[in-house]
Scaffold this motif. Structure first.
Motif, mmCIF file in Angstrom:
data_model
loop_
_atom_site.group_PDB
_atom_site.id
_atom_site.type_symbol
_atom_site.label_atom_id
_atom_site.label_comp_id
_atom_site.label_asym_id
_atom_site.label_seq_id
_atom_site.Cartn_x
_atom_site.Cartn_y
_atom_site.Cartn_z
ATOM 1 N N TRP A 1 0.833 -1.190 0.000
ATOM 2 C CA TRP A 1 0.000 0.000 0.000
ATOM 3 C C TRP A 1 0.873 1.248 0.000
ATOM 4 C CZ3 TRP A 1 1.371 2.770 4.204
ATOM 5 C CH2 TRP A 1 1.632 2.137 5.416
ATOM 6 N N LYS B 1 0.701 -2.110 15.284
ATOM 7 C CA LYS B 1 -0.531 -1.851 14.538
ATOM 8 C C LYS B 1 -0.575 -0.477 13.874
ATOM 9 C CE LYS B 1 -3.420 -4.987 17.275
ATOM 10 N NZ LYS B 1 -4.617 -5.103 18.163
ATOM 11 N N HIS B 2 0.183 0.478 14.388
ATOM 12 C CA HIS B 2 0.140 1.845 13.867
ATOM 13 C C HIS B 2 1.544 2.390 13.644
ATOM 14 C CE1 HIS B 2 -3.957 2.411 16.086
ATOM 15 N NE2 HIS B 2 -4.127 1.891 14.881
ATOM 16 N N ASP C 1 -2.758 2.945 9.835
ATOM 17 C CA ASP C 1 -2.949 1.533 10.139
ATOM 18 C C ASP C 1 -1.960 0.723 9.305
ATOM 19 O OD1 ASP C 1 -4.083 -1.223 9.681
ATOM 20 O OD2 ASP C 1 -5.613 -0.474 11.054
ATOM 21 N N THR C 2 -1.116 -0.071 9.960
ATOM 22 C CA THR C 2 -0.072 -0.784 9.218
ATOM 23 C C THR C 2 -0.631 -1.905 8.351
ATOM 24 O OG1 THR C 2 0.334 -2.220 11.133
ATOM 25 C CG2 THR C 2 1.745 -0.280 10.898
ATOM 26 N N ALA C 3 -1.799 -2.430 8.706
ATOM 27 C CA ALA C 3 -2.386 -3.523 7.927
ATOM 28 C C ALA C 3 -3.013 -3.030 6.630
ATOM 29 C CB ALA C 3 -3.430 -4.266 8.758
ATOM 30 N N THR C 4 -3.615 -1.829 6.670
ATOM 31 C CA THR C 4 -4.391 -1.352 5.521
ATOM 32 C C THR C 4 -3.788 -0.148 4.815
ATOM 33 O OG1 THR C 4 -5.736 0.146 6.879
ATOM 34 C CG2 THR C 4 -6.486 -2.142 6.662
ATOM 35 N N GLY C 5 -2.904 0.596 5.511
ATOM 36 C CA GLY C 5 -2.384 1.829 4.942
ATOM 37 C C GLY C 5 -3.374 2.977 5.002
ATOM 38 N N LYS C 6 -4.428 2.830 5.803
ATOM 39 C CA LYS C 6 -5.448 3.871 5.917
ATOM 40 C C LYS C 6 -5.142 4.808 7.083
ATOM 41 C CE LYS C 6 -7.909 2.048 2.616
ATOM 42 N NZ LYS C 6 -7.975 2.706 1.269
#
Length: 400
Positions: free
Chosen positions: A132, A151-152, A167-172
């Motif tokens: 991402w 997580k962040h 958010d490290t999982a989604t890039g949001k």
């Protein structure tokens, strides 16, 4: 109990024991199949160097800008102009500003300075694909910090006056937090409760106009609500720093100061300030404070595991200072490579890694003896460096 029931129970116990054994074996195998790595951002080269903490050798590298042609091609006139401004301000391309690695060592997050974005790169994929991309407003993506749970990440938008939580999982985007002028370093407290953000002021303005460079501010933020819980200012830009684990004291470098200070974290009161004599090299090459690179005299600070020693990069001096704290006495001044620009503490808390940006290497410093124990060649213009546990399968796939 009937024989059939007894056999069934024995079978269940055996299966549970086997599962437990496999779990322990799996954990042991994972520990054995990973290495403690210092990941170094080669800012001008656009690469990440992976340095083995045990052998102190560069094991390989990852391309941090695989999409560079695409990023440059998509820029409109205004975006290209801001890119060139950032490039000229820093003396050339600075692609890698900061880095963080996921807890499992499989993903690396990179704030890409002049490209003004953050990307996540999958280290597990053979091609190191980008997972991402998060666009940072303004002319520069700056320092990052990663939360203890992974997580962040918090990243500063230099010219925007905010840092962003991603958010490290989604890039949001999770949050956008106001800061002082030209936000710089971000760190999470060890317990994950707070984010510490510091700002350096408007660096293009000359030293004579320091009073209008804006707020050189420490901003303390609740890491759950993202509300500002404390803030204070210093007279000069707040550079690399180290907050003690109890959150009560910060050792800090400031713009133009050839030295460091101790500051009360609750009030922002400077408790003590130490100036270190300039080297002969600095006296010859930096005649005025406006000659300092991006207002920095010292830029790089690390604290040992016992919180009894500081290791500091004398950026304009081409030396490294080891000092004892809280007394703030100098143990030794050590010659370094050219333009030392960042410092990190080793995973065991006993050594300090200093990036020598213009000689493209790392000085490895032993805190206790205050000596350089190794020099490690890395990529072009190393700056930020971060620790990680990286699986061997990923290390084996690094470019050589």
């Amino acid at each position: 109990m009937k024989n059939g029931s007894k056999m069934a129970m024995v079978g269940r116990v055996a299966l549970a024991s086997a599962a437990l054994f496999m779990g322990v074996a799996s954990s042991t195998a994972w520990a054995q199949a990973s290495k403690k790595i210092l990941v170094v951002g080669d800012s001008a080269g656009g690469t990440l160097s992976f340095v083995d903490e045990e052998s102190l050798t560069r094991l390989g590298y990852v391309n941090a800008i695989p999409d560079l042609k695409e990023r440059l091609a998509e820029m409109d006139i205004i975006r290209r102009a801001t890119y060139e401004v950032a490039k000229s301000t820093k003396g050339g391309d600075r692609f890698v500003d900061d880095i963080a690695v996921s807890l499992d060592g499989k993903t690396v997050y990179i704030s890409r300075s002049n490209l003004s974005d953050v990307v996540a790169i999958d280290l597990s994929s053979p091609e190191h694909r980008i997972l991402w991309r998060f666009r940072i407003p303004g002319i520069n993506a700056d320092h990052m910090g990663i939360s203890p749970d992974g997580k962040h990440i918090a990243v500063s938008a230099t010219s925007d006056g905010h840092f962003f939580v991603i958010d490290t999982a989604t890039g949001k985007q999770v949050a956008k937090v106001p800061t002082g002028s030209f936000p710089h370093q971000n760190d999470y407290s060890p317990d994950g409760k707070y984010i510490y953000n510091t700002s350096i002021g408007i660096i293009p303005l000359p030293y004579a106009l320091n009073g209008i460079k804006g707020k050189k501010q420490m901003t303390v933020v609740d890491a759950k609500t993202f509300q500002v819980v404390n803030k204070w200012t210093l007279p000069y830009g707040i550079r690399p720093n180290a907050v003690t684990r109890d959150g009560k004291t910060i050792y800090v470098q400031m713009s133009y100061l050839n030295g460091y200070a101790k500051v009360d974290m609750a009030t922002g009161k400077v408790l003590k300030q130490v100036e270190i004599p300039m080297s002969d090299y600095a006296k010859e090459h930096f005649k005025t404070k406006d000659d300092f690179p991006l207002n920095s005299a010292f830029h790089g600070m690390a604290i040992n595991g016992a919180e009894s020693k500081l290791c500091m990069a004398g950026t304009i001096d081409n030396y490294i200072v080891v000092a004892s704290v809280p007394a703030m006495t100098t143990d030794r001044i050590i010659p370094s490579g050219s333009k030392p620009y960042w410092a990190s503490t080793s995973s065991d808390g006993k050594r300090c890694y200093v990036s020598n940006s213009e000689s493209n290497d790392l000085s490895v410093i032993d805190f206790d003896s205050a000596t350089e124990v190794a020099r490690v060649a890395v990529g072009k213009y190393p700056q930020r460096s971060r620790l990680a546990n990286v699986p061997m399968a990923i290390i084996d796939n690094l470019k050589k």
